[in-house]
Motif scaffolding. Structure first.
Motif, PDB file in Angstrom:
ATOM      1  N   LEU A 146      33.118 -36.150 -29.087  1.00 24.54           N
ATOM      2  CA  LEU A 146      33.685 -37.535 -29.267  1.00 24.54           C
ATOM      3  C   LEU A 146      32.941 -38.477 -28.790  1.00 24.54           C
ATOM      4  O   LEU A 146      32.997 -39.724 -29.177  1.00 24.54           O
ATOM      5  CB  LEU A 146      35.190 -37.656 -28.351  1.00 24.54           C
ATOM      6  N   LEU A 158      40.054 -35.528 -22.389  1.00 28.39           N
ATOM      7  CA  LEU A 158      39.383 -34.310 -22.946  1.00 28.39           C
ATOM      8  C   LEU A 158      38.170 -33.869 -21.880  1.00 28.39           C
ATOM      9  O   LEU A 158      38.210 -32.892 -21.405  1.00 28.39           O
ATOM     10  CB  LEU A 158      38.854 -34.424 -24.316  1.00 28.39           C
ATOM     11  N   LEU A 175      37.907 -30.160 -33.134  1.00 29.87           N
ATOM     12  CA  LEU A 175      38.131 -29.816 -31.699  1.00 29.87           C
ATOM     13  C   LEU A 175      39.074 -28.713 -32.012  1.00 29.87           C
ATOM     14  O   LEU A 175      39.083 -27.650 -30.870  1.00 29.87           O
ATOM     15  CB  LEU A 175      38.837 -30.735 -31.189  1.00 29.87           C
ATOM     16  N   ALA A 176      39.993 -28.559 -32.751  1.00 26.96           N
ATOM     17  CA  ALA A 176      41.042 -27.777 -33.093  1.00 26.96           C
ATOM     18  C   ALA A 176      40.423 -26.168 -33.318  1.00 26.96           C
ATOM     19  O   ALA A 176      40.701 -25.133 -33.045  1.00 26.96           O
ATOM     20  CB  ALA A 176      42.023 -27.867 -34.137  1.00 26.96           C
ATOM     21  N   ASP A 228      38.723 -24.493 -30.682  1.00 21.27           N
ATOM     22  CA  ASP A 228      40.023 -23.954 -29.694  1.00 21.27           C
ATOM     23  C   ASP A 228      40.200 -22.371 -30.476  1.00 21.27           C
ATOM     24  O   ASP A 228      41.212 -21.773 -29.668  1.00 21.27           O
ATOM     25  CB  ASP A 228      41.148 -24.730 -29.703  1.00 21.27           C
ATOM     26  N   VAL A 234      33.403 -29.271 -25.062  1.00 19.96           N
ATOM     27  CA  VAL A 234      34.130 -29.738 -26.334  1.00 19.96           C
ATOM     28  C   VAL A 234      34.169 -31.215 -26.537  1.00 19.96           C
ATOM     29  O   VAL A 234      34.050 -31.784 -27.641  1.00 19.96           O
ATOM     30  CB  VAL A 234      35.501 -29.194 -26.670  1.00 19.96           C
ATOM     31  N   SER A 235      34.325 -32.136 -25.315  1.00 19.06           N
ATOM     32  CA  SER A 235      34.871 -33.620 -25.488  1.00 19.06           C
ATOM     33  C   SER A 235      33.364 -34.086 -25.850  1.00 19.06           C
ATOM     34  O   SER A 235      33.433 -35.422 -26.236  1.00 19.06           O
ATOM     35  CB  SER A 235      35.372 -34.099 -24.205  1.00 19.06           C
ATOM     36  N   GLU A 294      43.917 -24.022 -22.677  1.00 23.27           N
ATOM     37  CA  GLU A 294      44.390 -23.893 -24.247  1.00 23.27           C
ATOM     38  C   GLU A 294      44.821 -25.105 -24.833  1.00 23.27           C
ATOM     39  O   GLU A 294      45.533 -25.674 -24.172  1.00 23.27           O
ATOM     40  CB  GLU A 294      45.214 -22.494 -24.327  1.00 23.27           C
ATOM     41  N   GLY A 295      44.356 -25.411 -26.001  1.00 27.42           N
ATOM     42  CA  GLY A 295      45.176 -26.119 -26.983  1.00 27.42           C
ATOM     43  C   GLY A 295      44.632 -27.595 -26.828  1.00 27.42           C
ATOM     44  O   GLY A 295      45.582 -28.632 -26.722  1.00 27.42           O
ATOM     45  N   VAL A 296      43.329 -27.808 -26.069  1.00 28.26           N
ATOM     46  CA  VAL A 296      42.978 -29.369 -25.645  1.00 28.26           C
ATOM     47  C   VAL A 296      43.364 -30.208 -26.705  1.00 28.26           C
ATOM     48  O   VAL A 296      43.504 -31.373 -26.716  1.00 28.26           O
ATOM     49  CB  VAL A 296      41.657 -29.374 -25.198  1.00 28.26           C
ATOM     50  N   SER A 297      42.932 -29.747 -28.011  1.00 31.60           N
ATOM     51  CA  SER A 297      42.883 -30.541 -29.248  1.00 31.60           C
ATOM     52  C   SER A 297      44.183 -31.089 -29.534  1.00 31.60           C
ATOM     53  O   SER A 297      44.486 -32.197 -30.237  1.00 31.60           O
ATOM     54  CB  SER A 297      42.423 -30.017 -30.554  1.00 31.60           C
ATOM     55  N   ARG A 336      39.763 -34.511 -34.802  1.00 33.18           N
ATOM     56  CA  ARG A 336      40.606 -33.241 -34.382  1.00 33.18           C
ATOM     57  C   ARG A 336      40.469 -31.854 -35.009  1.00 33.18           C
ATOM     58  O   ARG A 336      40.445 -30.840 -34.293  1.00 33.18           O
ATOM     59  CB  ARG A 336      42.037 -33.691 -34.745  1.00 33.18           C
TER      60      ARG A 336
END
Lengths: 348, 348
Positions: free
Chosen positions: B248, A263, B263-264, B267, B244-245, A242-245, B260
């Motif tokens: 980038l 990441l 990505l957020a 999440d 998700v990465s 959770e919260g990778v960003s 960001r």
DNA sequence: GCCTAGCACTCAGGCGCCCAGAGTGCTAAC
DNA sequence: GTTAGCACTCTGGGCGCCTGAGTGCTAGGC
């Protein structure tokens, strides 16, 4: 009590540099320490100390006219000192009663282990602002119960109840089975296998059980085959992340080329496995290059084991930059692992 | 067949700009089009066309001496044109037989819906190099079966078998119940509730069932309460996310301040919900500002519904920059949704 | 009437330069 | 052992220049 090698003044300076750098993320100048920390000596004296600490490998100077930055080695010294029970210099190591209460409340009354884990990583991510990870419960679990539930003519659902975990698998039926057939086989299997861990189920055991109900031998074998897959790597430990960003909030990861490997690593289960496991006894801190995976060398991992009824079964932790408020992070992770242990012991 | 508003030449130019920009991620110059695409006219003529397209809002010029970049509007026109069944200009829209075969092979023989979903997002992420998302099956599922399995004196496991999904919940027992008690209640509940969807279970229904077994009324009510929570938002749709990465890797997200928010957003479940649902009938493409969530305005979402036995129950898709090879992405997502549908219909 | 060659114009981005400011190390005095 | 003072170093920002890319426009050609 001092860390080995360092006299009182040097330690004071080093701890101050760490604290200041953690707070500001910029190289720390002697003048700044002098003003903001009551060290009782002048900037010039502090410079001497910083010079010595640099030669000893605890501080690093990005360039001639810059302040100092703590090295991994400095953080390691500091964390060891913390873990030896010293109060964190100037930082409250202990969580406030209110914080504990908030954590406890968030973690309680989660019926399902997965819910509890999801809540744990969410809580940790929001409290630390770092990516948070938890492994699902694992270990040489003893089987408690097996249940077969009909789905259709061709398929039944196998419910595996083990210590601290419940899993479902689908079993294909060679030929239709009645509900009674399934119940009978379930009971037989439960009687034969309860108390064993998955790795103890051999072909011999399967044969023996199958011999007892010749007309359901196929089904028994199918179930045993599924059980052994269930113990295999693929379906074993999984990870909640959770919260990778959050990592992108950190100044050291403003450059995408630095952030992406981290990441990407957090996306990959093998990496999480290497970084988090094996479960530590208490809290484990891995700083920078201490991590077994190259992608994580710019990060620190703070992880703690959680337990189900006294036995360590998994790990929960955070991944952040090496520049991290260790005292607080350790306290949070430790407390959260306790709360999770409690929640899980209660849940299943 | 032409898109409305555009004559043949303009369309040719626009498609070429799109293709070139997708490939190179840099503003496209008239000269480059002239050299690399056999348009049969000189750069000057192309410039005229590009000028017109800019005035029409299909192209955008970062500054005076730069080439052109397609706008969201241009992508929309292009995608509409693709979806109307036109072959993609110069890009193979169809997947090769080998690719289809690879996808099919990866998706087949997943026993468990969760495994199938995990495999689907992994496959999609690796094939597209974009973050990939899938929602868990949902919809007005009719209950098929309820099973209570003893866990301990205080707790039983409630297994809910519905069309295309199986879920577990823990039910607390007011007082110990024997295995036979649980079986009896399970059968009663299954008989009473099979064929209903969760939303149809009212208090009245619960009362009626409870009346039939007065001494297990508490248990019946606890189960019904759990079922209704099960239909609630918290435990309803979840999301599988992978890669998700990958975002980038895209040149448009080299700046962390751009990356960001995306990505957020990935999440956060509410965002995924808004962005992916409701399930489209076929493939759905949302380009840039067409997305309902501000954080996603710099992205395109390509999503397709998947079905279990003919009924749409979930969505699988990718999130990428608006600069995206739409023809290929659409083909991949569409095919993957099919493969997933097949796998799920077979699995549960 | 549409297309094209040629040309003037514009502008971003890279390079070199300078300078201010920050922070150090050293030395000499206390 | 500590401190004040000072010379020294180096980064990063600001500025101006210039090149190269790409356009828009115009005049001439098929």
């Amino acid at each position: 009590m001092l860390a080995r090698e360092l006299d009182a003044r040097k330690q004071q300076i080093l701890w101050a540099v760490i604290q200041e750098y953690v707070a500001r993320a910029e190289p720390v100048a002697s003048e700044a320490l002098c003003q903001r920390y009551g060290l009782g000596v002048s900037a010039a004296t502090i410079r001497n100390g910083m010079h010595a600490l640099t030669e000893m490998g605890y501080l690093y100077q990005p360039h001639t006219s810059a302040g100092r930055v703590p090295t991994d080695r400095a953080y390691r010294l500091y964390v060891d000192w913390l873990m030896a029970g010293h109060p964190a210099a100037g930082v409250e190591q202990r969580l406030s009663a209110a914080e504990r209460e908030r954590i406890r409340r968030r973690m309680q009354s989660k019926d399902h282990p997965e819910d509890a884990l999801a809540e744990a990583v969410q809580t940790l991510a929001s409290l630390t602002d770092y990516p948070s990870v938890a492994s699902t419960p694992d270990g040489p679990r003893r089987l408690q119960r097996l249940h077969l539930v009909p789905l259709s003519d061709q398929r039944a659902l196998l419910l595996v109840v083990a210590e601290g975990a419940v899993e479902q698998r689908v079993v294909r039926l060679q030929r239709p089975a009645t509900e009674d057939d399934l119940r009978q086989v379930s009971q037989l299997l439960t009687r034969a296998l309860a108390g064993l861990s998955v790795s103890e189920i051999t072909d011999g055991v399967a044969e023996r059980i199958a011999a007892a109900v010749p007309d359901q031998a196929d089904l028994v074998k199918a179930v045993v085959a599924q059980l052994r897959r269930y113990g295999g790597l693929r379906t074993g430990v999984r990870f909640f992340v959770e919260g990778v960003s959050n990592i992108l909030k950190q100044p050291e990861f403003q450059d995408v080329r630095r952030a992406r490997p981290v990441l990407a690593a957090l996306d990959r289960e093998e990496v999480l496995r290497d970084v988090l496991l094996p479960a530590p006894t208490d809290v484990h801190v891995r700083i920078g290059r201490e991590n077994p995976v190259g992608e994580m060398w710019s990060c620190s991992v703070v992880a703690a084991a959680y337990r189900v009824r006294g036995r360590t079964v998994g790990v929960v932790g955070v991944v952040g930059p090496t520049r991290m408020p260790y005292a607080r992070t350790i306290a949070l992770v430790r407390y959260l692992a306790q709360a999770l242990s409690h929640s899980l012991s209660y849940a299943v």
